[in-house]
Scaffold this motif. Structure first.
Motif, PDB file in Angstrom:
ATOM      1  N   GLN A  68      34.302  29.397 -44.574  1.00  0.00           N
ATOM      2  CA  GLN A  68      35.051  30.771 -45.312  1.00  0.00           C
ATOM      3  C   GLN A  68      34.758  31.845 -44.599  1.00  0.00           C
ATOM      4  N   PHE A  69      35.619  32.782 -44.326  1.00  0.00           N
ATOM      5  CA  PHE A  69      35.105  34.149 -43.676  1.00  0.00           C
ATOM      6  C   PHE A  69      34.067  34.927 -44.336  1.00  0.00           C
ATOM      7  N   VAL A  70      33.276  35.380 -43.682  1.00  0.00           N
ATOM      8  CA  VAL A  70      32.173  36.351 -44.335  1.00  0.00           C
ATOM      9  C   VAL A  70      32.611  37.432 -44.428  1.00  0.00           C
ATOM     10  N   HIS A  71      31.948  38.248 -45.052  1.00  0.00           N
ATOM     11  CA  HIS A  71      32.485  39.882 -45.340  1.00  0.00           C
ATOM     12  C   HIS A  71      31.602  40.753 -44.545  1.00  0.00           C
ATOM     13  N   THR A  72      31.957  41.829 -44.016  1.00  0.00           N
ATOM     14  CA  THR A  72      31.187  42.790 -42.988  1.00  0.00           C
ATOM     15  C   THR A  72      31.159  44.154 -43.797  1.00  0.00           C
ATOM     16  N   LEU A  73      30.212  44.788 -43.609  1.00  0.00           N
ATOM     17  CA  LEU A  73      30.035  46.201 -43.931  1.00  0.00           C
ATOM     18  C   LEU A  73      29.362  46.844 -42.971  1.00  0.00           C
ATOM     19  N   ASN A  74      29.442  48.219 -43.098  1.00  0.00           N
ATOM     20  CA  ASN A  74      28.641  49.181 -42.007  1.00  0.00           C
ATOM     21  C   ASN A  74      28.566  50.379 -42.601  1.00  0.00           C
ATOM     22  N   GLY A  75      27.393  51.200 -42.330  1.00  0.00           N
ATOM     23  CA  GLY A  75      27.114  52.453 -42.665  1.00  0.00           C
ATOM     24  C   GLY A  75      26.242  53.150 -41.948  1.00  0.00           C
ATOM     25  N   SER A  76      26.348  54.514 -41.815  1.00  0.00           N
ATOM     26  CA  SER A  76      25.368  55.337 -41.186  1.00  0.00           C
ATOM     27  C   SER A  76      24.034  55.549 -41.835  1.00  0.00           C
ATOM     28  N   GLY A  77      23.020  55.485 -41.247  1.00  0.00           N
ATOM     29  CA  GLY A  77      21.796  55.584 -42.180  1.00  0.00           C
ATOM     30  C   GLY A  77      20.835  56.367 -41.459  1.00  0.00           C
ATOM     31  N   LEU A  78      20.824  57.238 -40.836  1.00  0.00           N
ATOM     32  CA  LEU A  78      22.062  58.289 -40.877  1.00  0.00           C
ATOM     33  C   LEU A  78      22.819  58.614 -39.426  1.00  0.00           C
ATOM     34  N   ALA A  79      23.592  59.553 -39.297  1.00  0.00           N
ATOM     35  CA  ALA A  79      23.974  60.140 -37.960  1.00  0.00           C
ATOM     36  C   ALA A  79      22.759  61.333 -37.750  1.00  0.00           C
ATOM     37  N   VAL A  80      21.936  60.995 -36.599  1.00  0.00           N
ATOM     38  CA  VAL A  80      20.769  61.723 -36.422  1.00  0.00           C
ATOM     39  C   VAL A  80      20.904  63.195 -36.049  1.00  0.00           C
ATOM     40  N   GLY A  81      21.936  63.408 -35.291  1.00  0.00           N
ATOM     41  CA  GLY A  81      22.266  64.862 -34.870  1.00  0.00           C
ATOM     42  C   GLY A  81      22.592  65.435 -36.012  1.00  0.00           C
ATOM     43  N   ARG A  82      23.635  65.130 -36.737  1.00  0.00           N
ATOM     44  CA  ARG A  82      23.940  65.929 -38.076  1.00  0.00           C
ATOM     45  C   ARG A  82      22.917  65.985 -38.949  1.00  0.00           C
ATOM     46  N   CYS A  83      21.978  64.718 -39.090  1.00  0.00           N
ATOM     47  CA  CYS A  83      20.915  65.414 -39.984  1.00  0.00           C
ATOM     48  C   CYS A  83      19.827  66.456 -39.658  1.00  0.00           C
ATOM     49  N   LEU A  84      19.760  66.265 -38.340  1.00  0.00           N
ATOM     50  CA  LEU A  84      18.993  67.466 -37.618  1.00  0.00           C
ATOM     51  C   LEU A  84      19.601  68.881 -38.067  1.00  0.00           C
ATOM     52  N   ILE A  85      20.813  68.906 -37.907  1.00  0.00           N
ATOM     53  CA  ILE A  85      21.492  70.201 -38.321  1.00  0.00           C
ATOM     54  C   ILE A  85      21.242  70.312 -39.805  1.00  0.00           C
ATOM     55  N   ALA A  86      21.279  69.537 -40.544  1.00  0.00           N
ATOM     56  CA  ALA A  86      21.126  69.667 -42.094  1.00  0.00           C
ATOM     57  C   ALA A  86      19.671  70.205 -42.616  1.00  0.00           C
ATOM     58  N   VAL A  87      18.697  69.590 -41.821  1.00  0.00           N
ATOM     59  CA  VAL A  87      17.387  69.866 -41.866  1.00  0.00           C
ATOM     60  C   VAL A  87      17.053  71.264 -41.370  1.00  0.00           C
ATOM     61  N   LEU A  88      17.541  71.616 -40.194  1.00  0.00           N
ATOM     62  CA  LEU A  88      17.560  72.955 -39.839  1.00  0.00           C
ATOM     63  C   LEU A  88      18.185  74.113 -40.632  1.00  0.00           C
ATOM     64  N   GLU A  89      19.158  73.775 -41.094  1.00  0.00           N
ATOM     65  CA  GLU A  89      20.033  74.903 -41.637  1.00  0.00           C
ATOM     66  C   GLU A  89      19.388  75.078 -43.247  1.00  0.00           C
ATOM     67  N   ASN A  90      19.129  73.858 -43.981  1.00  0.00           N
ATOM     68  CA  ASN A  90      18.475  73.701 -45.327  1.00  0.00           C
ATOM     69  C   ASN A  90      17.038  74.457 -45.109  1.00  0.00           C
ATOM     70  N   GLY A  91      16.297  74.256 -44.132  1.00  0.00           N
ATOM     71  CA  GLY A  91      14.882  74.850 -44.078  1.00  0.00           C
ATOM     72  C   GLY A  91      14.727  76.126 -43.501  1.00  0.00           C
ATOM     73  N   GLN A  92      15.954  76.696 -42.945  1.00  0.00           N
ATOM     74  CA  GLN A  92      15.763  78.014 -42.345  1.00  0.00           C
ATOM     75  C   GLN A  92      15.104  79.216 -43.329  1.00  0.00           C
ATOM     76  N   GLN A  93      14.245  79.913 -42.491  1.00  0.00           N
ATOM     77  CA  GLN A  93      13.698  81.111 -43.408  1.00  0.00           C
ATOM     78  C   GLN A  93      14.018  82.456 -43.056  1.00  0.00           C
ATOM     79  N   GLU A  94      13.692  83.278 -43.895  1.00  0.00           N
ATOM     80  CA  GLU A  94      14.271  85.011 -43.494  1.00  0.00           C
ATOM     81  C   GLU A  94      13.671  85.226 -42.115  1.00  0.00           C
ATOM     82  N   ASP A  95      12.450  84.998 -41.946  1.00  0.00           N
ATOM     83  CA  ASP A  95      11.851  85.393 -40.704  1.00  0.00           C
ATOM     84  C   ASP A  95      12.059  84.672 -39.273  1.00  0.00           C
ATOM     85  N   GLY A  96      13.292  83.719 -39.479  1.00  0.00           N
ATOM     86  CA  GLY A  96      13.637  83.087 -38.283  1.00  0.00           C
ATOM     87  C   GLY A  96      13.050  81.444 -38.139  1.00  0.00           C
TER      88      GLY A  96
END
Length: 429
Positions: free
Chosen positions: A376-404
């Motif tokens: 029988q045919f198998v089933h295949t699945l795929n997923g990002s775990g995670l997109a590294v560059g976009r995760c970097l963006i999220a870390v930087l923007e969520n971790g930003q402080q008022e002093d820069g």
């Protein structure tokens, strides 16, 4: 790839499922092609039977001394051989045409996928975390701590638009994220790490439904190979042509790789910063499963991706894509969207999709049932775990402080030499 037998058995269901994607009915066209192909095959088989019968009678006619009958039968056998060859060639051409047409048709959505036209009709299924209240939140490229290590001008000089040169702390933080993701998948999620090629053949792109649909969105080398849009391609295609033991399932892989996309269909979108690049990095998850286990496997993979964001303390929401927003090969897709304060919006950071047997049929990947029976045919699945560059963006923007400065999530401290902050000048403290 669709099974023409399933379409033959239930054409109305096939057309109804395509309609949910907004596509026109195709069963009549496909069944007409199938009937023409089968007619040629039937005619070739009938001609072969006539040729076999005549061949047997040739000897009898010769034995009787019936020269006229002998010559007639010999001519008939020769004529039938030519007819059979012609019919087989026509049947092969019609089979190739049918296969090519089937390859252009998207996967059918699962019954529980919500109907809709586009991303506005996607349905939120969960939300985690509360976004921080950040006064005058900046996008990642405008944060003082980020600017020294994120160089778009030099990258453009080297490679053109939609590339970035990460330096110093930003390069290290980017690498730390990828290492954190891999370690979590291997140590906690039970995935096997793979280091894949980033160039693949036509067959690998076709087998994972990237060709012919997405040829314009991918980069091809002068030798004819393709730069991978994601390591989903080599990871999934690694079982092409195999007949696996059922006991070997599920197979769960993860890989960190460079990825390349021309972004041909996204002109003018997200041109600032590193949200949408021609070259980027992802940590991918791929599972090869028994058909009965694929829906549960998708849920497991989704939790693997969500857990990474929770460990990084990044607020996110999870949505199930509607029929009009799903990818070509997917039968169901969940998107995880991370909160980006600089855009005041949730943006996709992971997609987790099940393709059912759609890819497996294209690449002939099967398993032997433990209790016997046909493969029988198998089933295949795929997923990002995670997109590294976009995760970097999220870390930087969520971790930003008022002093820069930027506060680094605690799970990354061991990867950053125990440092906890990117200072406004880009150095670690």
């Amino acid at each position: 790839m669709h099974d023409i037998r399933a379409i033959r058995e239930n054409p109305d269901h096939f057309d109804a499922a395509l309609a949910r994607r907004g596509d026109a009915p195709l069963s009549s066209e496909l069944l007409a092609m199938d009937e023409a192909r089968r007619t040629k095959i039937g005619a070739a088989e009938a001609a072969q039977a006539e040729a076999n019968k005549a061949a047997k009678e040739v000897g009898a006619a010769k034995g009787r001394g019936d020269e006229a009958e002998f010559e007639r039968l010999r001519a008939l056998v020769s004529e039938k051989k030519a007819e059979i060859a012609k019919l087989n060639d026509e049947a092969k051409a019609q089979d190739a045409a049918l296969t090519a047409r089937l390859a252009e048709i998207p996967n059918l959505p699962a019954d529980d996928v919500p109907d809709g036209a586009d991303e506005d009709d996607n349905v939120e299924v969960s939300k985690w975390g509360t976004p921080r209240d950040i006064n005058n939140a900046l996008e990642h490229f405008d944060i003082p701590a980020v600017k020294p290590g994120m160089d778009f001008e030099t990258a453009a000089k080297i490679s053109g638009s939609r590339f970035v040169l990460l330096k110093g702390t930003m390069a290290r933080l980017h690498r730390a994220l990828a290492q954190f993701m891999l370690d979590t998948h291997v140590n906690d999620n039970g995935l096997t790490e793979v280091n894949t090629p980033v160039m693949v053949r036509d067959d690998a792109m076709y087998g994972t439904d990237k060709l012919p649909k997405f040829g314009d969105d991918s980069y091809q080398t002068t030798e004819g190979n393709w730069l991978i849009p994601t390591s989903e391609v080599p990871l999934t295609y690694s079982v092409a042509g195999d007949v696996l033991d059922e006991a070997a399932l599920p197979i769960r892989y993860t890989a960190h790789s460079l990825c390349f996309r021309s972004e041909a269909g996204s002109a003018g979108r997200d041109t600032s910063g590193m949200l949408r690049q021609h070259q980027f990095e992802k940590v991918e998850m791929v599972s090869i499963t028994h058909p009965d286990a694929s829906d549960d496997e998708q849920k497991r993979m989704l939790r693997c991706a969500e857990d990474l964001l929770e460990r990084l303390e990044i607020p996110y929401r999870t949505v199930v894509l509607c029929t009009g927003d799903m990818g070509f090969g997917a039968r169901r897709t969940f998107d995880i969207e991370a909160w980006l304060p600089g855009q005041n919006a949730y943006r996709e950071i992971s997609s987790v999709s099940t393709t059912g047997a759609f890819q497996a049929r294209r690449m002939n990947a099967r398993f032997k049932p433990a209790n016997g029976g046909k493969p029988q045919f198998v089933h295949t699945l795929n997923g990002s775990g995670l997109a590294v560059g976009r995760c970097l963006i999220a870390v930087l923007e969520n971790g930003q402080q008022e002093d820069g400065s930027v506060t680094i999530p605690s799970v990354l401290h061991p990867y950053m030499g125990g440092k906890t902050t990117v200072q406004p000048d880009g150095t670690l403290a």
